[in-house]
Design a protein around this motif. Structure first.
Motif, PDB file in Angstrom:
ATOM      1  N   ASP A   5      -2.001  14.912  -1.514  1.00  0.00           N
ATOM      2  CA  ASP A   5      -1.102  13.897  -1.045  1.00  0.00           C
ATOM      3  C   ASP A   5      -1.899  13.061   0.004  1.00  0.00           C
ATOM      4  OD1 ASP A   5       0.905  14.738  -2.525  1.00  0.00           O
ATOM      5  OD2 ASP A   5       1.718  15.956  -1.340  1.00  0.00           O
ATOM      6  N   GLN A   8      -4.382  10.421  -1.294  1.00  0.00           N
ATOM      7  CA  GLN A   8      -3.427   9.262  -2.015  1.00  0.00           C
ATOM      8  C   GLN A   8      -2.908   8.552  -0.652  1.00  0.00           C
ATOM      9  OE1 GLN A   8      -2.480   8.138  -4.844  1.00  0.00           O
ATOM     10  NE2 GLN A   8      -4.238   9.544  -5.560  1.00  0.00           N
ATOM     11  N   ARG A  12      -3.484   4.657  -0.409  1.00  0.00           N
ATOM     12  CA  ARG A  12      -2.604   3.472  -0.037  1.00  0.00           C
ATOM     13  C   ARG A  12      -2.856   2.909   1.209  1.00  0.00           C
ATOM     14  NH1 ARG A  12       1.410   8.000  -1.054  1.00  0.00           N
ATOM     15  NH2 ARG A  12       1.513   8.098  -3.208  1.00  0.00           N
ATOM     16  N   SER A  51       4.954   6.495   1.349  1.00  0.00           N
ATOM     17  CA  SER A  51       5.346   7.046   0.177  1.00  0.00           C
ATOM     18  C   SER A  51       4.848   6.055  -1.224  1.00  0.00           C
ATOM     19  CB  SER A  51       6.743   7.258   0.070  1.00  0.00           C
ATOM     20  OG  SER A  51       7.366   5.830  -0.056  1.00  0.00           O
ATOM     21  N   ARG A  52       4.843   6.739  -2.305  1.00  0.00           N
ATOM     22  CA  ARG A  52       4.447   6.164  -3.613  1.00  0.00           C
ATOM     23  C   ARG A  52       5.716   4.879  -3.602  1.00  0.00           C
ATOM     24  NH1 ARG A  52       2.507   3.050  -6.293  1.00  0.00           N
ATOM     25  NH2 ARG A  52       3.446   2.457  -8.177  1.00  0.00           N
ATOM     26  N   ALA A  55       4.809   1.951  -1.680  1.00  0.00           N
ATOM     27  CA  ALA A  55       3.563   1.325  -2.280  1.00  0.00           C
ATOM     28  C   ALA A  55       4.220   0.541  -3.551  1.00  0.00           C
ATOM     29  CB  ALA A  55       2.785   2.434  -2.713  1.00  0.00           C
ATOM     30  N   ARG A  67       0.638   0.563 -10.080  1.00  0.00           N
ATOM     31  CA  ARG A  67      -0.056   1.828  -9.454  1.00  0.00           C
ATOM     32  C   ARG A  67      -1.383   1.218  -8.737  1.00  0.00           C
ATOM     33  NH1 ARG A  67       2.529   6.340  -9.782  1.00  0.00           N
ATOM     34  NH2 ARG A  67       0.684   7.620  -9.243  1.00  0.00           N
ATOM     35  N   GLU A  70      -2.567   3.086  -5.598  1.00  0.00           N
ATOM     36  CA  GLU A  70      -2.889   4.418  -5.652  1.00  0.00           C
ATOM     37  C   GLU A  70      -4.471   4.644  -6.212  1.00  0.00           C
ATOM     38  OE1 GLU A  70      -0.561   6.999  -5.228  1.00  0.00           O
ATOM     39  OE2 GLU A  70       0.483   4.823  -4.941  1.00  0.00           O
ATOM     40  N   GLN A  71      -5.087   3.445  -6.377  1.00  0.00           N
ATOM     41  CA  GLN A  71      -6.492   3.365  -6.858  1.00  0.00           C
ATOM     42  C   GLN A  71      -7.375   2.827  -5.573  1.00  0.00           C
ATOM     43  OE1 GLN A  71      -6.750   0.932 -10.121  1.00  0.00           O
ATOM     44  NE2 GLN A  71      -4.714   1.662 -10.993  1.00  0.00           N
TER      45      GLN A  71
END
Length: 135
Positions: A5, A8, A12, A51-52, A55, A67, A70-71
């Motif tokens: 986490d 990630q 982000r 948070s995702r 994002a 996503r 996320e990369q």
């Protein structure tokens, strides 16, 4: 929060910083995302969880690929922006042009100036003018 986490969230955050380099002021991005500029500051300062879900909202608002946040990204693809009227407009440059522009912006000022001279000279040559003659 687990190590995964943390990684990630760090990815982000790096991508958010990359996005912010394309705006003159943080408040411009905040307006597109319909959040207060202070919210982006709290994300950057790690005072709120990035948070995702947030994002995904950024990806959607800017028309970025699913996503993308996320990369690990070194280059920002062209994305939607708001014109003077506030209407969303699609990017006017290709992905390749965005790659070049991002790379150019990362160069030292002296190198950018030298490239500008080279580009001007190439432009003159294309027009059939002597590139070393000044008017």
């Amino acid at each position: 929060m687990s190590d995964v986490d943390d990684v990630q969230a760090s990815v982000r955050l790096n991508n958010l910083e990359l996005i912010l380099t394309t705006f003159e002021q943080q408040k411009e991005l905040a307006a597109m995302l319909e959040v207060e500029p202070s919210y982006l500051s709290r994300i950057k300062n790690k005072n709120v969880k990035f948070s995702r879900g947030k994002a995904a909202e950024i990806e959607s608002a800017l028309g970025l690929p699913y996503r993308w946040m996320e990369q690990v990204n070194a280059v920002l693809p062209a994305f939607r922006s708001r014109g003077d009227s506030g209407a969303v407009r699609e990017p006017e440059t290709s992905y390749e042009e965005q790659v070049l522009l991002t790379a150019y912006r990362g160069l030292p000022e002296q190198v950018r100036k030298a490239l500008n001279v080279l580009i001007a000279n190439l432009s003159h040559q294309k027009k059939g003018l002597d590139p070393w003659m000044t008017s």
